[in-house]
Design a protein around this motif. Structure first.
Motif, PDB file in Angstrom:
ATOM      1  N   ILE A 118       0.508   5.718  -9.356  1.00  0.00           N
ATOM      2  CA  ILE A 118      -0.899   6.020  -9.116  1.00  0.00           C
ATOM      3  C   ILE A 118      -1.220   7.461  -9.498  1.00  0.00           C
ATOM      4  CG2 ILE A 118      -2.752   6.118  -7.406  1.00  0.00           C
ATOM      5  CD1 ILE A 118      -1.832   3.297  -7.944  1.00  0.00           C
ATOM      6  N   TYR A 135       4.035   0.945  -6.480  1.00  0.00           N
ATOM      7  CA  TYR A 135       2.653   0.489  -6.666  1.00  0.00           C
ATOM      8  C   TYR A 135       2.268  -0.496  -5.559  1.00  0.00           C
ATOM      9  CZ  TYR A 135      -1.622  -1.206  -8.813  1.00  0.00           C
ATOM     10  OH  TYR A 135      -2.939  -1.518  -9.037  1.00  0.00           O
ATOM     11  N   SER A 174       1.418   1.282  -2.409  1.00  0.00           N
ATOM     12  CA  SER A 174       0.253   2.175  -2.405  1.00  0.00           C
ATOM     13  C   SER A 174      -0.918   1.499  -1.707  1.00  0.00           C
ATOM     14  CB  SER A 174      -0.127   2.558  -3.839  1.00  0.00           C
ATOM     15  OG  SER A 174      -0.498   1.420  -4.583  1.00  0.00           O
ATOM     16  N   ARG A 194      -5.251   2.710  -5.218  1.00  0.00           N
ATOM     17  CA  ARG A 194      -5.428   1.868  -6.399  1.00  0.00           C
ATOM     18  C   ARG A 194      -6.853   1.956  -6.921  1.00  0.00           C
ATOM     19  NH1 ARG A 194      -1.692  -1.470  -3.466  1.00  0.00           N
ATOM     20  NH2 ARG A 194      -3.344  -2.712  -2.524  1.00  0.00           N
ATOM     21  N   ASP A 241      -8.217   3.038 -10.664  1.00  0.00           N
ATOM     22  CA  ASP A 241      -9.165   2.249 -11.462  1.00  0.00           C
ATOM     23  C   ASP A 241     -10.359   3.091 -11.888  1.00  0.00           C
ATOM     24  OD1 ASP A 241      -7.576   0.013 -11.227  1.00  0.00           O
ATOM     25  OD2 ASP A 241      -8.691  -0.823  -9.531  1.00  0.00           O
TER      26      ASP A 241
END
Length: 319
Positions: free
Chosen positions: A121, A158, A161, A166, A170
């Protein structure tokens, strides 16, 4: 540093770090198939200090203890010279060191492969994963094995997280695709930055404090004498979900000497452009950068002819 002696030394290590808590179970699960193979798996922190170790058999563990390759041992280049852990951290890339390639003579009977682990991330390097075996048993599969282990660890990181982390990723990727400005997405303990923004070495804590002080209605933030940032809360009107910063006054990483980046304005864009025209100019600029300045490829990607592309380049003063 004496090449004839180990003398790497030991430090107190936090074996309960978030990195170890996530990565160690991944390696332990894979280790089940390595029992009896005379293999050692290791996690280190960002300084190359061994924070966790697994061995396929007890006799190997005792041998490694004699070579100061145990929890807390300092295997960064500053203390151990050339070795896979140190080289991987210094270069930021996978490394494999076999036998006499080690700087320290006592390590010449061993082989190791290591690779840095960056958080999927934030991109922040958390440490390394390392595979060690006897030099006589080393082959090209050692390098492949450490890369596969790294992929498994990154997948676990991931999965561990949060949804907010996340979402910040994005949002970062969406803005990165829509602008040529350096991009940062920021929250309480998280900062995601592109290469140019990272080169500024901004402190995450201080930057978030400055954003908090400016408040969710602020539109700009001055970071230094020349660098400013346009602010866009992830959720309008609140900083509860983080903020996007588009930096201005920064020389982009990768700018060629004596020239602009492909797709960068040749000169200030003409005044009087409508919002749609400005958006079109930005899209064309982004596509040119993606195509490394290849106008035929850019025209094909945009779905227009080369002639039309050249007209728009002149209209928007793009190179």
């Amino acid at each position: 540093m004496n090449p004839d002696r180990l003398d790497v030394g030991y430090i107190e290590i936090d074996s309960g770090s978030a990195f170890v808590r996530t990565a160690a179970p991944v390696l332990e699960k894979i280790g089940d198939v390595l029992v009896g193979s005379a293999t050692c798996l290791v996690l280190t922190d960002t300084s190359g200090n061994l924070s966790w170790r697994w061995v396929s058999e007890r006799s190997l563990g005792r041998a490694l203890d004699r070579f100061e390759f145990a929890k807390g041992a300092r295997y960064g280049e500053a203390h151990a010279g050339t070795n896979a852990i140190g080289v991987a951290l210094e270069s930021g890339r996978p490394a494999m060191i076999v036998g006499g390639e080690h700087y320290k003579q006592p390590l010449h009977s061993w082989a190791c492969a290591a690779t840095p682990i960056a958080h999927p991330i934030t991109g922040q390097v958390l440490g390394t994963v390392n595979v060690t075996c006897k030099a006589a048993d080393a082959n090209h599969l050692l390098r492949m094995a450490v890369r596969l282990l790294a992929d498994e660890i990154k997948a676990a990181l991931y999965a561990a997280s949060t949804a907010k982390q996340r979402r910040l990723l994005d949002v970062f990727l969406n803005y990165r695709a829509a602008t040529t400005s350096p991009v940062i997405t920021l929250y309480d303990h998280i900062m995601i930055a592109d290469e140019t923004a990272t080169s500024l070495n901004l402190d995450q804590g201080r930057l978030w404090a400055a954003v908090r002080e400016a408040g969710p209605t602020a539109r700009t933030l001055r970071l230094s004498g020349t660098v400013t940032a346009r602010m866009f809360p992830v959720t309008p009107g609140t900083l509860a979900d983080g903020v996007v910063l588009l930096l201005g006054g920064v020389v982009p990483v990768g700018r060629q000497a004596g020239g602009a980046l492909p797709g960068a304005p040749a000169e200030p864009q003409p005044v009087g452009l409508t919002p749609i025209e400005r958006a079109e100019a930005q899209i064309i600029s982004n596509v040119l950068i993606e195509c490394a300045g290849n106008k035929s490829a850019a025209a094909a990607k945009l779905g227009i002819s080369r002639g039309t592309l050249y007209q728009k380049l002149r209209r928007y003063r793009l190179k």
